[in-house]
Design a protein around this motif. Sequence first.
Motif, mmCIF file in Angstrom:
data_model
loop_
_atom_site.group_PDB
_atom_site.id
_atom_site.type_symbol
_atom_site.label_atom_id
_atom_site.label_comp_id
_atom_site.label_asym_id
_atom_site.label_seq_id
_atom_site.Cartn_x
_atom_site.Cartn_y
_atom_site.Cartn_z
ATOM 1 N N VAL A 36 -1.445 5.979 -8.249
ATOM 2 C CA VAL A 36 -2.182 5.315 -7.168
ATOM 3 C C VAL A 36 -1.243 4.296 -6.533
ATOM 4 O O VAL A 36 -0.464 3.641 -7.223
ATOM 5 N N VAL A 37 -1.304 4.196 -5.199
ATOM 6 C CA VAL A 37 -0.436 3.284 -4.452
ATOM 7 C C VAL A 37 -1.299 2.284 -3.690
ATOM 8 O O VAL A 37 -2.254 2.661 -3.005
ATOM 9 N N SER A 38 -0.937 1.020 -3.820
ATOM 10 C CA SER A 38 -1.631 -0.028 -3.064
ATOM 11 C C SER A 38 -0.594 -0.995 -2.507
ATOM 12 O O SER A 38 0.605 -0.832 -2.731
ATOM 13 N N THR A 39 -1.068 -1.981 -1.781
ATOM 14 C CA THR A 39 -0.163 -2.979 -1.227
ATOM 15 C C THR A 39 -0.340 -4.308 -1.944
ATOM 16 O O THR A 39 -1.383 -4.567 -2.570
ATOM 17 N N PHE A 40 0.668 -5.128 -1.859
ATOM 18 C CA PHE A 40 0.753 -6.405 -2.557
ATOM 19 C C PHE A 40 -0.485 -7.284 -2.330
ATOM 20 O O PHE A 40 -0.999 -7.398 -1.221
ATOM 21 N N GLY A 41 -0.969 -7.892 -3.387
ATOM 22 C CA GLY A 41 -2.034 -8.886 -3.275
ATOM 23 C C GLY A 41 -3.385 -8.288 -2.995
ATOM 24 O O GLY A 41 -4.104 -7.879 -3.911
ATOM 25 N N VAL A 42 -3.748 -8.232 -1.716
ATOM 26 C CA VAL A 42 -5.108 -7.826 -1.342
ATOM 27 C C VAL A 42 -5.439 -6.409 -1.783
ATOM 28 O O VAL A 42 -6.589 -6.105 -2.117
ATOM 29 N N GLY A 43 -4.446 -5.507 -1.776
ATOM 30 C CA GLY A 43 -4.704 -4.136 -2.184
ATOM 31 C C GLY A 43 -4.757 -3.984 -3.689
ATOM 32 O O GLY A 43 -5.698 -3.432 -4.253
ATOM 33 N N GLU A 44 -3.737 -4.514 -4.354
ATOM 34 C CA GLU A 44 -3.660 -4.314 -5.797
ATOM 35 C C GLU A 44 -4.780 -5.023 -6.547
ATOM 36 O O GLU A 44 -5.279 -4.523 -7.560
ATOM 37 N N LEU A 45 -5.223 -6.195 -6.050
ATOM 38 C CA LEU A 45 -6.297 -6.895 -6.756
ATOM 39 C C LEU A 45 -7.604 -6.127 -6.694
ATOM 40 O O LEU A 45 -8.433 -6.210 -7.603
ATOM 41 N N SER A 46 -7.808 -5.357 -5.628
ATOM 42 C CA SER A 46 -9.013 -4.530 -5.555
ATOM 43 C C SER A 46 -8.990 -3.396 -6.564
ATOM 44 O O SER A 46 -10.012 -2.755 -6.808
ATOM 45 N N MET A 83 2.865 18.259 -2.038
ATOM 46 C CA MET A 83 2.296 16.966 -2.429
ATOM 47 C C MET A 83 1.428 16.444 -1.289
ATOM 48 O O MET A 83 1.743 16.634 -0.113
ATOM 49 N N ARG A 84 0.310 15.784 -1.636
ATOM 50 C CA ARG A 84 -0.589 15.263 -0.605
ATOM 51 C C ARG A 84 -0.991 13.818 -0.905
ATOM 52 O O ARG A 84 -1.012 13.378 -2.052
ATOM 53 N N TRP A 85 -1.310 13.139 0.177
ATOM 54 C CA TRP A 85 -1.802 11.762 0.129
ATOM 55 C C TRP A 85 -3.312 11.811 0.293
ATOM 56 O O TRP A 85 -3.817 12.243 1.324
ATOM 57 N N ALA A 86 -4.055 11.393 -0.730
ATOM 58 C CA ALA A 86 -5.516 11.513 -0.685
ATOM 59 C C ALA A 86 -6.118 10.656 0.419
ATOM 60 O O ALA A 86 -7.033 11.090 1.132
ATOM 61 N N GLY A 87 -5.629 9.436 0.570
ATOM 62 C CA GLY A 87 -6.176 8.537 1.579
ATOM 63 C C GLY A 87 -7.614 8.156 1.265
ATOM 64 O O GLY A 87 -8.553 8.604 1.918
ATOM 65 N N ASN A 88 -7.798 7.308 0.264
ATOM 66 C CA ASN A 88 -9.144 6.957 -0.189
ATOM 67 C C ASN A 88 -9.803 5.932 0.713
ATOM 68 O O ASN A 88 -9.171 5.382 1.617
ATOM 69 N N ALA A 89 -11.080 5.672 0.447
ATOM 70 C CA ALA A 89 -11.853 4.763 1.300
ATOM 71 C C ALA A 89 -11.588 3.302 0.975
ATOM 72 O O ALA A 89 -11.689 2.445 1.850
ATOM 73 N N ASN A 90 -11.297 2.979 -0.288
ATOM 74 C CA ASN A 90 -10.906 1.622 -0.668
ATOM 75 C C ASN A 90 -10.140 1.700 -1.988
ATOM 76 O O ASN A 90 -10.122 2.736 -2.654
ATOM 77 N N GLU A 91 -9.488 0.607 -2.338
ATOM 78 C CA GLU A 91 -8.609 0.633 -3.510
ATOM 79 C C GLU A 91 -9.371 0.843 -4.812
ATOM 80 O O GLU A 91 -8.881 1.530 -5.720
ATOM 81 N N LEU A 92 -10.548 0.258 -4.945
ATOM 82 C CA LEU A 92 -11.319 0.449 -6.175
ATOM 83 C C LEU A 92 -11.617 1.926 -6.380
ATOM 84 O O LEU A 92 -11.408 2.479 -7.467
ATOM 85 N N ASN A 93 -12.094 2.574 -5.324
ATOM 86 C CA ASN A 93 -12.372 4.008 -5.416
ATOM 87 C C ASN A 93 -11.106 4.803 -5.718
ATOM 88 O O ASN A 93 -11.137 5.785 -6.471
ATOM 89 N N ALA A 94 -9.982 4.389 -5.118
ATOM 90 C CA ALA A 94 -8.719 5.078 -5.361
ATOM 91 C C ALA A 94 -8.344 4.994 -6.836
ATOM 92 O O ALA A 94 -7.849 5.966 -7.431
ATOM 93 N N GLY A 95 -8.567 3.818 -7.448
ATOM 94 C CA GLY A 95 -8.284 3.666 -8.870
ATOM 95 C C GLY A 95 -9.176 4.538 -9.731
ATOM 96 O O GLY A 95 -8.722 5.158 -10.703
ATOM 97 N N TYR A 96 -10.453 4.608 -9.375
ATOM 98 C CA TYR A 96 -11.369 5.492 -10.099
ATOM 99 C C TYR A 96 -10.940 6.954 -9.948
ATOM 100 O O TYR A 96 -11.010 7.742 -10.896
#
Length: 565
Positions: free
Chosen positions: A70-80, A43-56
């Motif tokens: 996809v994994v993000s952090t509360f508030g600032v990450g998930e809203l992106s 298993m690998r962690w992609a490590g994207n450039a920003n959350e929007l791109n990670a969602g795409y």
Amino acid sequence: MSEITLGRYIFERLHQLKIDTIFGLPGDFNLSLLDKIYEIEGMRWAGNANELNAGYAADGYARVKGISAVVSTFGVGELSLTNAIAGSFAEHCAVLNIVGLPSVNAQAKQLLLHHTLGNGDFTVFHRMFKNISQTSAFIADINTAPQEIDRCIRDAYIYQRPVYVGLPSNLVDLLVPSSLLETPIELSLKPNDPEAQEEVIETVEKLIKEAHNPIILVDACASRHNCKREVAKLVDITQFPVFTTPMGKSGINESHPRFGGVYVGSLSRPDVKAFVENADLVLSIGALLSDFNTGSFSYGYKTKNVVEFHSDYTKIRQATFPGVQMKEALNKLLETVENAVGPNYIPAPVPQQKLINSPAAPDALLTQEYLWTKVSSWFKEGDIIITETGTSAFGIVQSRFPNNTIGISQVLWGSIGYTVGATCGAAMAAQEIDPSKRVVLFVGDGSLQLTVQEISTLCKWECNNTYLYVLNNDGYTIERLIHGQNAGYNDIQPWNNLQLLPLFNAKDYECIRVATVGELNELFANPAFAVPDKIRMIEVMLARMDAPANLVAQAKLSERTNAQM
């Protein structure tokens, strides 16, 4: 191990489903969770450039492998992520949206933590996502957490929609029984109601028996809900002509002798339009009838004998059968449909697509018309072909896909820049399936600028199976066609696009610019270019207002719709 951490549990469940790339970004509320990814071999962690791109990227990965995370952090990450998750919801893509939350105690005490709105409400973002999620779990109890995780994964897969899982930071290291992993998540569909399904099959077979000119029309959800095999068998058994919508492209083998082309209402080729609209029976499979998918709702069937097979219901003329899911209904129909094809039906020749209208001089400047027909000769079986909203999504309709192609576009949600992130996800999925599988992106120079950072992730993971065609037509051509041909808001700052791969520190790469017919022909004729052994960017130089004819017509319809009171 008799016990494992809850964090590891969720990734082990995904690993069981062959989901081995996790997209997203680190944040202080998910860091302990991310540690668990590295505990699972493969298993690998992609490590994207920003959350929007990670969602795409998660969306693109899901379209290849059936589900993603996809994994993000509360508030600032998930809203992106909201734009990407909304697109996955609209277009039926299974994304497990995992959010690292503040601890249960911090929430209970309503602490004034960073990333909050400062009002002690820790559920506000979860409530926002409920409108664009099939289901959700805001986990607070370790005892029920594994069951909640399993439920969310199952619903994402079954309904092909995003789900939201909030994991408090203090729970991910707590232990749960590892024996829970021994029971696979139940991913089979709930059986259809036998009586309702029997009525559907009897009615459909009666319509088939009476039809002289039946057709099959394949749309996006046939692929999303894993019905491509059923569609292929239905065409083989009945020999009915089969067409796709723009979103349904790749839902059927386009080299099949009964494939007649792409139907887009009034924007269709005249022979396709006439053939489809003169049918006396339409078997529609997986329809998503959006404006861009239907030529601004310009379908012109001359018959009321329309059967719509959907993922969660079937509709025959004006009668709706809730819960009669197309997967089971189609398989049931396949058992007896051969006997239902009546003597009235005599297979007629279907429209044939002419790929190159006329030869062009080698020094002639490239046009969209030439590009989209010529590229068909370069595609090969098994390609994943991704087209951006704009000239690419409309132009690809003119091309022909080889067998076993996966076509990815976002015609319904239509968020420009989507495809660069989706290409990252699709390329990483392809690496896991077959490293020789090519991933081919067509994106405009304007759309590229929204999400260009994700090319960095492609370079990081050496996705050398990727071809990035950048259509340089000096700005937002689709917007210019709709309104504001010479308006400044449709201009962009020109970039040196061919410097992007070295900028992002690509190792094995190739940068090419083509501007003439001869240069494109030479490129496609080069056997070495067809081998996916390095990441490639091909900048295709086009005139500012050059566009596929169907996009020009669609733009006029869209401008008229936008102006209506």
